[in-house]
Every structure is written in structure tokens, then in C-alpha cells.
Design a protein around this motif. Structure first.
Motif, PDB file in Angstrom:
ATOM      1  N   LYS A   1      41.732  86.262 130.149  1.00  0.00           N
ATOM      2  CA  LYS A   1      42.613  87.410 130.359  1.00  0.00           C
ATOM      3  C   LYS A   1      42.642  88.277 129.109  1.00  0.00           C
ATOM      4  O   LYS A   1      42.593  89.493 129.169  1.00  0.00           O
ATOM      5  CB  LYS A   1      44.036  86.963 130.683  1.00  0.00           C
ATOM      6  CG  LYS A   1      44.983  88.179 130.714  1.00  0.00           C
ATOM      7  CD  LYS A   1      45.979  88.122 131.813  1.00  0.00           C
ATOM      8  CE  LYS A   1      46.606  89.480 132.039  1.00  0.00           C
ATOM      9  NZ  LYS A   1      48.049  89.469 131.915  1.00  0.00           N
TER      10      LYS A   1
ATOM     11  N   GLY B   1      35.757  84.772 131.765  1.00  0.00           N
ATOM     12  CA  GLY B   1      36.922  84.517 132.597  1.00  0.00           C
ATOM     13  C   GLY B   1      38.225  84.462 131.830  1.00  0.00           C
ATOM     14  O   GLY B   1      39.135  83.716 132.182  1.00  0.00           O
TER      15      GLY B   1
ATOM     16  N   LEU C   1      43.404  85.905 140.082  1.00  0.00           N
ATOM     17  CA  LEU C   1      42.979  85.498 138.756  1.00  0.00           C
ATOM     18  C   LEU C   1      43.450  86.527 137.728  1.00  0.00           C
ATOM     19  O   LEU C   1      43.293  87.732 137.940  1.00  0.00           O
ATOM     20  CB  LEU C   1      41.450  85.426 138.746  1.00  0.00           C
ATOM     21  CG  LEU C   1      40.804  84.392 137.861  1.00  0.00           C
ATOM     22  CD1 LEU C   1      41.126  82.997 138.364  1.00  0.00           C
ATOM     23  CD2 LEU C   1      39.316  84.610 137.834  1.00  0.00           C
TER      24      LEU C   1
ATOM     25  N   PRO D   1      39.248  94.198 137.767  1.00  0.00           N
ATOM     26  CA  PRO D   1      40.612  93.814 137.394  1.00  0.00           C
ATOM     27  C   PRO D   1      41.553  95.012 137.431  1.00  0.00           C
ATOM     28  O   PRO D   1      41.242  96.066 136.882  1.00  0.00           O
ATOM     29  CB  PRO D   1      40.458  93.283 135.964  1.00  0.00           C
ATOM     30  CG  PRO D   1      39.023  92.918 135.840  1.00  0.00           C
ATOM     31  CD  PRO D   1      38.283  93.884 136.708  1.00  0.00           C
TER      32      PRO D   1
ATOM     33  N   ILE E   1      42.468  88.149 134.595  1.00  0.00           N
ATOM     34  CA  ILE E   1      41.180  88.243 133.900  1.00  0.00           C
ATOM     35  C   ILE E   1      40.991  89.635 133.316  1.00  0.00           C
ATOM     36  O   ILE E   1      41.407  90.622 133.915  1.00  0.00           O
ATOM     37  CB  ILE E   1      40.034  87.890 134.895  1.00  0.00           C
ATOM     38  CG1 ILE E   1      38.702  87.750 134.157  1.00  0.00           C
ATOM     39  CG2 ILE E   1      39.921  88.906 135.996  1.00  0.00           C
ATOM     40  CD1 ILE E   1      37.603  87.146 135.009  1.00  0.00           C
TER      41      ILE E   1
ATOM     42  N   HIS F   1      35.664  89.339 130.750  1.00  0.00           N
ATOM     43  CA  HIS F   1      35.340  89.050 132.140  1.00  0.00           C
ATOM     44  C   HIS F   1      34.243  87.998 132.229  1.00  0.00           C
ATOM     45  O   HIS F   1      34.278  87.118 133.093  1.00  0.00           O
ATOM     46  CB  HIS F   1      34.928  90.327 132.870  1.00  0.00           C
ATOM     47  CG  HIS F   1      35.182  90.279 134.345  1.00  0.00           C
ATOM     48  ND1 HIS F   1      34.275  89.732 135.219  1.00  0.00           N
ATOM     49  CD2 HIS F   1      36.240  90.665 135.095  1.00  0.00           C
ATOM     50  CE1 HIS F   1      34.773  89.805 136.450  1.00  0.00           C
ATOM     51  NE2 HIS F   1      35.966  90.359 136.395  1.00  0.00           N
TER      52      HIS F   1
ATOM     53  N   THR G   1      48.421  83.041 137.762  1.00  0.00           N
ATOM     54  CA  THR G   1      47.339  82.109 137.487  1.00  0.00           C
ATOM     55  C   THR G   1      47.802  80.716 137.868  1.00  0.00           C
ATOM     56  O   THR G   1      48.773  80.221 137.330  1.00  0.00           O
ATOM     57  CB  THR G   1      46.992  82.105 135.989  1.00  0.00           C
ATOM     58  OG1 THR G   1      46.854  83.447 135.578  1.00  0.00           O
ATOM     59  CG2 THR G   1      45.694  81.366 135.756  1.00  0.00           C
TER      60      THR G   1
ATOM     61  N   ARG H   1      33.138  80.369 134.720  1.00  0.00           N
ATOM     62  CA  ARG H   1      33.191  81.740 135.211  1.00  0.00           C
ATOM     63  C   ARG H   1      32.068  82.016 136.218  1.00  0.00           C
ATOM     64  O   ARG H   1      32.242  82.791 137.153  1.00  0.00           O
ATOM     65  CB  ARG H   1      33.114  82.686 134.018  1.00  0.00           C
ATOM     66  CG  ARG H   1      32.816  84.121 134.283  1.00  0.00           C
ATOM     67  CD  ARG H   1      33.842  84.809 135.135  1.00  0.00           C
ATOM     68  NE  ARG H   1      33.376  86.155 135.432  1.00  0.00           N
ATOM     69  CZ  ARG H   1      32.457  86.428 136.339  1.00  0.00           C
ATOM     70  NH1 ARG H   1      31.938  85.466 137.068  1.00  0.00           N
ATOM     71  NH2 ARG H   1      32.069  87.666 136.537  1.00  0.00           N
TER      72      ARG H   1
END
Lengths: 249, 208
Positions: free
Chosen positions: B155, B153, B55, B17, B57, B150, B195, A122
Motif C-alpha cells: 500500500k 503489492g 486490496l 487503485p 495497494i 503495485h 485488507t 503479488r
């Protein structure tokens, strides 16, 4: 030659607590976690703790509690097992509870590497910074999309922005000088002032305080009980009309 | 005007997001069309070798740089905050898999006191208190946050690496037989739209 003081470098392994230390000792000794040689592991554990103490390192209390637990298990293993109680054939290994804790701990400790991997992954991702002015967002917030936590977080941000992050929130809660007797007198006075009485619902002034609702209800019940008020309800769930009972003159 | 371009604009501007519903509202179209547009955008970005990717996320979608270009970007912008300590990660793990959970429960699992760690995690908004448990002492219940997702990383919580499901109850008693760690619900997660497959593959093995 370098001075002895400068070349003396200790590297102590770091442990996340007594369970972590035990697991590492068990792994190093290559023994089965479900069949721990308690005497040997206890000896190694004590040696580690004593090493720390000899180096004047403060040993956290949790390590000492575990040491005591190990010694206790060891002593129970040495004692002959008590004769099994009637109908109780599940004689528990004194190590069972410790093993259960170790296994449970290891479950969570073993995902830490996975989390570390996610963290590194990340960190290699970059995003645009969030919009500075939340007011600039034009999309409506859908109903019920905000939960209490989001609202609390928003309040905390607002308070922080206003510089009152750590200020105590204080409020004076006044003592309410209201008694049942006073409420009864008030209800009776109001009912006597008009011949047709009043509707029960008329007594509630919005906004109502819970305390006042309860008090009013109790007052009406008490007045009914002592026969100073009459209540009439035309049909179920209809409003209740209260009238004062005329005192015999 | 293409819907893929519309989605691209929205993700570019938002900086956090965006949920499918947000995107659908802004584009005045059906969420299904948004999903299609997201897929299309992802394919377009991949086809022209873009440095950006879509992404999935923290419950939404966000534009991010590709990890291959991390070093380049790092020379422009400092990497995000410091890494979490092992104590913090262990504590987070217990909370993430058991939430909602309390300080005494975490301490029972980890065998150490976690007051300081909990404070740090709260300050970093990775956990938040969600009321109190109706047991003795009414301890505070902790849950993970969107920031937690977050930070790693992810979802959603279900995307966490599966926890070894060793049958703890079987150990009590005299058991020397080794318990079979049964991976629970692993690999069953459907591919999130938007993704790219290559985003998911290296995650688990990124550490050594």
C-alpha cells in the motif's frame, strides 16, 4: 558412455559483486564478520578470482579492486602498528572500513528474499486491466495531486503514442540583440514623448522575459544615476512615476 | 442501494487503485463512510466465499482475485511480466530504503556498477528520476514509483519489510562484539481498512 564434452557440466555460483562473494566466503568459513581472518579469506577470494581467470572468464574490474583492497589490509595487519599519535587513542582496525561496507551491503541484500516473496505473492493476484481511455475518467483531478513526475510521465506517454519517443527535442535559442544602451535610449525616448512621463510598471509588457525585466531595471537605474530621469514615489510601495529631466536648452 | 455495493461497482470498473478521496467524490459521501463501505464489502466478499477481495495497494484500493485461485486464473491469462533479477532486486532495495538516492550511492553500497540495472528499472517504471542532488557532478536522484508499490503489492513504502538496523557507526573502531540487529518500526503498522488479515500474514514467509 556419453562423450566427455557433453557430460562436462559446470555450475558456477553467481555472485552479485565482490561484496557478495566476500560475504559468501565468510559465511562458508563460519567466521565472525566482525573479526575476519583476513589472510584466510583473502586466500579464498584470490583462489576464486584465479579460477575464473583460468577458465577465461572475464573478471569484472570491481573484483580486482577488492582483491587489491584485501591485500592492502593484509599487509597493514602484518606491519607493526605505528605509535599512536598524541591524544588519538582510537586506533582503527584496518578491517573496519571493509566490515562497515560488508554489513551495510548485507542489510540490503538480506531484504531481497523478502522482496522476492512479495513479488511471488503479488504475481498470484490478478486485477482488471486499467481503463483504456483515460479521457473516460470523469472524476476531476484534485489540485496539486499531479506532481511534476506524473506530468512528465504523461508527456512521455503522449510522445510515445505519437511515435516520437526517441526524437531529440531541439529548440533554437536566438541570441538576443539587446543591450543596456539600447534599452536606456528606448526608455528615455518614451519618457520624453509625454510631459507627465510614465509609470514604472507601464514598461513591463506581459509576458515579460526575465532578461528584459533585468535590463529595464538596470536601464532605469543608470538613467537615474546620470540624471536624465527623475523618479517620484508618493508613498511606500506605490507605483513609481518616471519623468525625463528637461535638458537645459 | 447500499454503499458497499457502490464501492464494489467503482472498484470493478476502475481497473487501477482508487484513492479514498476518489471513491468519496464518486459516491458523494464522506471518506469515513467509504472506509466503512470498504470494510463492509470485504466482509461480504469473505462471507460468501467470493474469489475476489478488496486490496489496499499502491496508495488506493483495488479489486483483486484471491491468491488461492491464482492457478485457475493462470490457465486463462498469462502471469504478469518476468521476475526481477537479484541484481535488480538489490538495487531496488537500496533505492526503496534510502530514497532519494543516487547512482554513486547505490554503487558504493552494492560494490558494483548499476547503470544497466537502473535503466531496466526505469523502463519498467519501478523507479523514476526526481531531480538532481546538489553535490559534485549533480547526480540524478532516484525514487520508487506507484508502479513499484503495485509490483510488490504494497500500500505504501512504510509497508516494506523492516531493514535490519545494525548500528553501522558502532563497527568502526575495533569492535568484535556482535551488533544487535534491532528491528525498526516493525509490526507497528496499523491494519489497513479493507485488507483482510489473511492477506498480510503469508507475505513475509512466501519465500523460502
Amino acid at each position: 558412455m556419453l562423450s566427455a564434452a557433453r557430460s562436462l557440466l559446470f555450475r558456477l555460483p553467481a555472485y552479485e559483486g565482490p561484496l557478495d562473494l566476500l560475504l559468501q566466503l565468510i559465511r562458508k568459513s563460519k567466521v565472525d564478520i566482525y573479526d575476519i581472518p583476513i589472510a584466510e579469506i583473502t586466500r579464498q577470494y584470490m583462489a576464486t578470482v584465479e579460477l575464473w581467470q583460468s577458465m577465461d572468464l572475464a573478471v569484472a574490474g570491481e573484483y580486482l579492486v577488492m582483491a587489491a583492497t584485501l591485500v592492502e589490509i593484509k599487509s597493514r595487519l602484518l606491519l607493526p602498528a605505528p605509535p599512536p599519535a598524541e591524544g588519538d587513542d582510537t586506533e582503527e582496525d584496518p578491517r573496519a572500513e571493509l566490515v562497515r561496507r560488508l554489513v551495510e551491503y548485507e542489510r540490503y541484500a538480506s531484504v531481497v528474499d523478502g522482496l522476492k516473496g512479495l513479488e511471488s505473492y503479488r504475481r498470484d493476484l490478478y486485477f482488471r486491466a486499467a481503463m483504456e481511455d483515460p479521457e473516460a475518467y470523469l472524476l476531476p483531478v484534485p489540485e496539486a495531486a499531479l506532481d511534476g513526475r506524473a506530468l512528465l510521465a504523461a508527456l512521455q506517454r503522449a510522445l510515445e503514442a505519437a511515435g516520437v519517443k526517441d526524437a531529440l527535442v531541439t529548440a533554437v535559442v536566438p541570441r538576443r540583440r539587446l543591450s543596456l544602451r539600447m534599452k536606456m535610449a528606448e526608455v528615455l525616448r518614451r519618457l520624453r514623448s509625454s510631459a507627465e512621463g510614465a509609470l514604472f510598471s507601464d514598461f513591463f509588457e506581459v509576458p515579460c522575459r526575465r532578461y528584459e525585466i533585468v535590463l529595464l531595471f538596470l536601464a532605469v537605474l543608470e538613467l537615474l544615476r546620470v540624471g536624465k530621469v527623475r523618479a517620484v514615489q508618493r508613498n511606500p510601495l506605490a507605483d513609481i512615476r518616471l519623468t525625463a529631466v528637461q535638458e537645459a536648452a | 442501494m447500499s454503499q458497499a455495493a457502490e464501492v464494489e461497482c467503482l472498484l470493478f470498473v476502475a481497473g487501477e487503485p482508487l484513492q479514498l478521496a476518489d471513491l468519496a467524490r464518486a459516491m458523494q459521501c464522506d471518506p469515513m463512510d467509504v472506509e466503512e463501505a470498504l470494510r463492509e464489502l470485504q466482509v461480504e466478499l469473505g462471507a460468501r466465499g467470493s474469489g475476489l477481495q478488496v486490496l489496499a495497494i499502491a496508495g488506493g484500493y483495488q479489486l483483486a482475485t484471491r491468491t488461492e485461485y491464482a492457478d485457475t486464473v493462470a490457465r486463462l491469462a498469462a502471469r504478469s511480466d518476468s521476475r526481477l533479477s537479484r541484481a535488480a532486486l538489490e538495487t531496488l532495495a537500496v533505492i526503496a530504503y534510502r530514497q532519494p538516492t543516487t547512482q554513486p550511492e547505490i554503487e558504493a553500497v552494492r560494490g558494483v556498477s548499476v547503470g544497466g540495472v537502473l535503466k531496466t528499472l526505469q523502463e519498467r517504471r519501478l523507479i523514476v528520476d526526481a531531480g538532481r542532488k546538489a553535490t559534485m557532478g549533480r547526480p540524478i536522484l532516484y525514487v520508487t514509483t506507484q508502479e513499484f508499490l503495485h509490483y510488490f503489492g504494497l500500500k505504501e513504502i512504510a509497508d516494506l519489510p523492516p531493514l535490519d538496523d545494525a548500528d553501522v557507526s558502532a563497527i568502526v573502531g575495533k569492535v568484535a562484539a556482535s551488533a544487535q540487529p534491532a528491528p525498526r518500526s516493525g509490526g507497528a503498522d496499523p491494519q489497513e481498512p479493507g485488507t483482510a488479515p489473511q492477506d498480510d500474514a503469508p507475505i513475509g514467509e512466501a519465500s523460502s
